[in-house]
Design an enzyme around this catalytic site. Structure first.
Site, PDB file in Angstrom:
ATOM      1  CG  HIS A 262     -43.390  -3.051 -70.947  1.00  0.00           C
ATOM      2  ND1 HIS A 262     -44.269  -3.486 -69.990  1.00  0.00           N
ATOM      3  CD2 HIS A 262     -43.390  -3.991 -71.916  1.00  0.00           C
ATOM      4  CE1 HIS A 262     -44.783  -4.638 -70.374  1.00  0.00           C
ATOM      5  NE2 HIS A 262     -44.268  -4.981 -71.540  1.00  0.00           N
ATOM      6  CG  ASP A 264     -42.084  -7.541 -72.820  1.00  0.00           C
ATOM      7  OD1 ASP A 264     -43.213  -7.583 -72.323  1.00  0.00           O
ATOM      8  OD2 ASP A 264     -41.777  -6.750 -73.737  1.00  0.00           O
ATOM      9  CG  ASP A 374     -47.332  -5.186 -73.533  1.00  0.00           C
ATOM     10  OD1 ASP A 374     -48.104  -4.762 -74.404  1.00  0.00           O
ATOM     11  OD2 ASP A 374     -46.336  -5.880 -73.793  1.00  0.00           O
ATOM     12  CG  HIS A 578     -47.259  -9.485 -70.956  1.00  0.00           C
ATOM     13  ND1 HIS A 578     -46.890  -8.718 -69.884  1.00  0.00           N
ATOM     14  CD2 HIS A 578     -46.626  -8.950 -72.019  1.00  0.00           C
ATOM     15  CE1 HIS A 578     -46.082  -7.753 -70.288  1.00  0.00           C
ATOM     16  NE2 HIS A 578     -45.907  -7.872 -71.584  1.00  0.00           N
TER      17      HIS A 578
HETATM   18 ZN   LIG Z   1     -44.806  -6.588 -72.775  1.00  0.00          ZN
END
Ligand SMILES: [Zn+2]
Length: 1020
Positions: A262, A264, A374, A578
């Site tokens: 994951h 970001d 997420d 996000h």
């Molecule tokens: Zn995230």
């Protein structure tokens, strides 16, 4: 038999940590190390490779925050290691307790080919197997000194989150830099012992399997000569082979594992660093795919692929090959893993358009799953968007983070506001960073809510955010868990394979209707207000730019700016990531976002201006044309068209003119014949009467437009969270420094109110305009508070159990009460342009162009027993982590009160308040809209030229009221064809309503909240 269980378990722990694990590398020699530190931002790879090095030693400090050091390691394979497996161990000073979120490296060979990433749990570089004695070793590491922002003492304010404030203190010390012999047998023994020890800990103590594992582990430990682990590892393993070979129970839970990281797209690091994070991780994962034939890896976010393609072509070549081999699997079909609460209808649609199109163009792959592990909650508008994008599944695990309520399903159908159902899976492992630990695997099996009717779940496996993705150890453990008695089974599985299997085994899963509300991170609807306004402004300007550029292209032949719009859209979509739009990134990210939005606004204004001027004609014509980019006609200007401005107001006062008068006892009365507003001596609204019904909107004895200040210090996740106790303390900001008439004329009257509180000041202008039933409130706040929450309250005399808040392509209802824990947990929620409350026959709307957070509460008045329903917009917060100066400074907001509003009025005024008319001088008498709808509840959300450059017009229409709507979309050009399409503008037969071509138009019959995309081909 005596119970010696804890004794053996403790023995396993110590022997594994202190003897077996260190024996994986039984021999090592130091590497020579030298360094060059780039003076500023990261440099191209060739420049870093070529730069002159200075010596540096293990133990030396390196790495000012956010700096990049090019570290060179060199040495020679000792002759005695010939034939053995040799690896370099490069420890940049990692804290192995955190899998990511710190320094990282990408290893290059001298010729510039990437090898793999270096991460806290991934410090090895394979040199040779078998090695040749005397072989020289030379590697270069592009090492990023990303500082630790989220520490063991989390959420402390830090200045490290922006290069401008971070200082230059080195953040790391070089640790082990060795050439070492890798003993694969010992490495395998470590994994055997880990898997069995971790499984053992999860099994019932009174079950036989646990004891079988314990005794096998004990025999293996007995077989290890602690002075010669390498010489006895093989024998130790032989004692474990039997228990490792025992197959899983037929009823065992089945986990489809997929390699994952994951990442970001920005968060505790700036966007530019994500470009490199993704490249490091992709380098790691393509290398691991080559080493491990069963392993599969997935990566979402088309933007991240695009970054690798642009900035690290050498890594991208490997990614492309692995994708072609079916082993590196693009997932999600979105541009980024965006927030879904706040993006507009069109933006949410374009996330899929641009994501899917990228994967189709680059790889020929069309994703059918939305991959949002997420994201902070999911709107009721999303299912229809997923379906209209040609997808059918959704994955997230985030709802497991909810503070109060446990979601009842892991696999279910999720139904949106229009009735679309999407097969949805929440991995019961409750993480997107599964590491194949026994506790995670057992938790997934135990936690899975759909046992007995379903058996499959998905486990995204690997470290994200600079952790480098899946490790070879995770792959080794997964192999042991493939079919192991006492455990869930684990197989590497592509997301689409998982979903197909899960759906097939569970054809009638339970249904959840409405939004998937995350009972956490509610303040992300408010934090970093300027970033949020930048997003909304960009969305509005993009709507106008597409509309006017398409109109100008068809009418005047002006070139349609396909490439500029494509680039601008992708930038806006990226910033809906996000942690950016939600305001949870470091100061650097938000500082850059504000500058980026300003640049986009300037560019879009230029596009709009050029298109409108082309339509208006020669400015020498001297006619003032009013352009209306909103989806409803106003001031006699049709939606999507322009008309000559009406003449100056007549001199004599008329019945529709605005008047303002002093109020007895202080304050003012504003009236325009449609709305009569009373502002008291404190500058607060004590009355707002809708003339048509004669009804009062403000609750008796209450005052609206009341600014309220709360302390706001959540227990953790400062920028993300507002905890419910914030409401226990409130200060009403009633004291006014000034209440005065600001504008007075037949077209407009306004009262200005100035207040000061704490270290801040606020000025509000309350404006009533001729012909408008809307009270506009413009608020300017110079905000210098710390850990405070500013709201503006509208106590309304409305009795209702639910209210509507706009979301993508419609609105969703939420309760005004707190009957259940589910209702109570929604104490802060998202709106797009309006919140609407109604009793049968009469309602009130509150509209806003840029505020997303709100709360609605109800109270019964002791005076008359009536119900007061209070809507409060959330204006500003001031958290100190991760940006210590979040939201300090000047902010401007607009809100409006619309008494007597039906839902259609709320929709119309919501658009109108964010899409002001534009005036352009030209020679044309009017600009006729390209398309016109004869039914108010049918709303155009986009008018644009088709992305394929064919010259076709694409028009997206949705039913906005939540009911059935019939209408006709008339085109002002000769129409050759009208074809319903999906969001990617491909012909599509999935439309549920009726779409019938009808001369130069299309007859539409849409279901509640249905959206339809039309491709209109002009004749000739
Ligand atoms: Zn995230």
């Amino acid at each position: 038999m005596h119970d010696d269980r804890t004794l053996v378990e403790a023995r396993l722990k110590r022997v594994l940590e202190e003897r077996v694990r260190p024996a994986v590398y039984p021999e090592s020699v130091p590497l020579a190390v030298s360094v060059w530190t780039a003076p500023g931002e990261p440099v191209p790879v060739a420049e870093g490779l070529a730069a002159p090095r200075s010596p540096i030693a293990v133990g030396d400090a390196w790495g000012a925050p956010w700096s990049t050091s090019w570290i060179t390691v060199s040495g020679t394979v000792p002759e005695s290691w010939a034939g053995r497996t040799v690896e370099a161990l490069i420890d940049l000073g990692f804290d192995a307790n955190m899998p990511g979120f710190q320094c990282e490296g990408l290893v290059y060979r001298p010729d510039g080919t990437p090898v793999k990433g270096l991460n806290p749990q991934n410090q090895w570089v394979r040199i040779a197997a078998p090695a040749v004695g005397g072989e020289p070793v030379l590697l270069h590491v592009e090492a990023a000194a990303n500082p630790v922002i989220l520490d063991y003492h989390p959420f402390l304010p830090t200045e490290l989150g922006d290069r401008e404030t971070a200082g230059d203190k080195p953040q790391y010390r070089l640790a082990r830099m060795d050439l070492a012999v890798f003993d694969e047998t010992v490495w395998q023994l470590v994994l055997d012992l880990e898997v069995l020890g971790e499984l053992m800990a999860e099994l019932p103590v009174d079950g036989a399997r646990r004891w079988e594992l314990l005794r096998a582990v004990e025999r293996a430990l007995d077989a290890i000569d602690l002075q010669d682990v390498n010489g006895t590892a093989e024998d130790a393993r032989s004692h474990l082979a039997g228990v490792l070979a025992a197959p899983a129970a037929p009823s065992a839970h089945r986990i489809g594992a997929i390699g994952h990281a994951h990442i970001d797209s920005a968060w505790l690091w700036p966007l530019r660093e994500t470009v490199r994070k993704v490249a490091r991780t992709a380098a790691n994962m393509t290398a691991l795919l080559e080493d491990e034939p069963d392993f599969l890896y997935t990566m979402s976010q088309a933007q991240q692929f695009a970054w690798i393609k642009e900035h690290r072509p050498e890594v991208y070549a490997r990614v492309k090959k692995a994708v072609a081999d079916g082993r590196f699997v693009p997932a999600g079909g979105m541009w980024v893993e965006s927030d879904t609460n706040m993006p507009s209808s069109e933006a949410m649609a374009r996330q899929f358009v641009h994501g899917k199109r990228f994967f189709l163009a680059e790889f020929g792959i069309e994703n059918e799953e939305a991959w949002l592990p997420d994201t902070f909650g999911f709107t009721g508008g999303l299912p229809q968007i997923i379906r209209n994008a040609g997808s059918k599944w959704l994955l997230t695990q985030k709802i497991s983070w909810s503070q109060v309520n446990r979601f009842p399903h892991h696999t279910f159908r999720w139904e949106g506001i229009d009735g679309t159902r999407i097969f949805t899976h929440f991995p019961p492992v409750d993480t997107y960073n599964c590491s194949m630990k026994g506790s995670e695997i057992a938790h997934a099996a135990r936690n899975f809510k759909d046992k007995g009717v379903a058996r499959h779940s998905l486990a995204p496996t690997g470290w994200g955010d600079g952790g480098g993705g899946t490790t070879r150890e995770m792959v080794g453990k997964a192999a042991r868990l493939r079919d192991l008695e006492g455990s869930a089974t684990v197989r590497w599985e592509r997301p689409a394979e998982f979903f197909a299997k899960a759906e097939a085994e569970y054809p009638e899963p339970p249904v959840w209707v409405g939004e998937l509300y995350l009972e956490l991170h509610r303040a992300t609807l408010t934090s970093q207000a300027r970033t949020k306004q930048g997003n909304r402004r960009s969305e509005n300007l993009l709507r106008e730019a597409e509309l006017w550029c398409a109109t100008a292209a068809l009418r005047t032949g002006l070139a349609y700016p396909y490439e500029r719009l494509d680039r601008i859209w992708k930038t806006v979509l990226l910033h809906q990531f996000h942690d950016i739009l939600p305001g949870s990134s470091i100061a650097w990210v938000h500082r850059e976002a504000e500058a980026t939005y300003a640049g986009l606004a300037a560019e879009l204004e230029e596009l709009i201006g050029a298109a409108q001027q082309a339509l208006a004609g020669d400015p020498a014509g001297g006619r003032e044309l009013v352009f209306n980019g909103a989806p409803h006609g106003r001031s006699a200007v049709p939606a999507g068209g322009a008309a000559v401005a009406a003449g100056a107001a007549v001199a004599a006062a008329g019945p529709g003119d605005c008047v303002v008068a002093a109020r007895e006892g202080g304050g003012f009365v504003l009236d325009n014949g449609l709305l009569r507003v009373v502002v008291d001596g404190d500058g607060l609204v004590v009355s707002a009467v809708d003339a048509a019904s004669g009804r009062e909107a403000v609750a008796p004895g209450a005052r609206a437009n009341l600014l309220q200040l709360h302390p706001d210090f959540p227990n953790m996740w400062d920028a993300w969270d507002v905890d419910q106790f914030y409401r226990n303390t409130v200060t009403d900001l009633v004291g006014a420094d000034e209440v005065a008439v600001h504008a007075e004329g037949p077209a407009e009257v306004a009262v200005r109110v100035a207040r000061s509180f704490g270290s801040s000041t606020v000025t509000q202008t309350l404006t009533l305009r001729a012909g408008s039933g809307r009270l506009d409130i413009d608020t300017e706040v110079d905000w210098h508070e710390v850990e405070k929450f500013l709201k503006v309250a509208f106590p309304l005399d409305v009795h209702t159990e639910r209210y509507a808040a706009e979301t993508q392509f419609g609105h969703q209802f939420r309760p005004t009460h707190t009957n259940t824990s589910w209702d109570a947990a929604k104490f802060e929620a998202c709106n797009h342009r309006f919140v609407h409350l109604a009793e049968p026959g009469w309602g009130v709307a509150l509209v806003t162009p840029s505020t997303y957070g709100h709360d609605v509460t109800r109270a019964v008045r002791p005076t008359d027993g009536g119900t007061t329903t209070t809507v409060r917009f959330s204006l500003l917060r001031a958290p100190r982590f991760p940006d210590p100066r979040t939201d300090q400074g000047l902010h401007r907001f607009r809100h409006a009160l619309v008494p007597g509003a039906e839902i259609g009025d709320a929709v119309r005024e919501g658009y109108a308040v964010g899409l002001p008319e534009r005036r352009v001088t030209g020679s044309a008498e009017a600009v006729r809209p390209l398309v016109e709808l004869d039914q108010d509840s049918l709303v155009v959300s986009a008018v644009k030229l088709a992305d394929d450059g064919s010259g076709d017009l694409v028009v997206r229409v949705y039913e906005s009221g939540g009911g059935r709507a019939r209408g006709r979309l008339a085109t002002s050009f000769a129409l050759a064809a009208a074809v319903p399409c999906d969001l990617l503008e491909r012909p599509w037969d999935g439309t549920r309503g009726e779409v019938v071509a009808d001369g130069d138009g299309v007859r539409l019959a849409l279901r509640p909240f249905e959206l339809v995309t039309l491709r209109l081909t002009p004749a000739g």
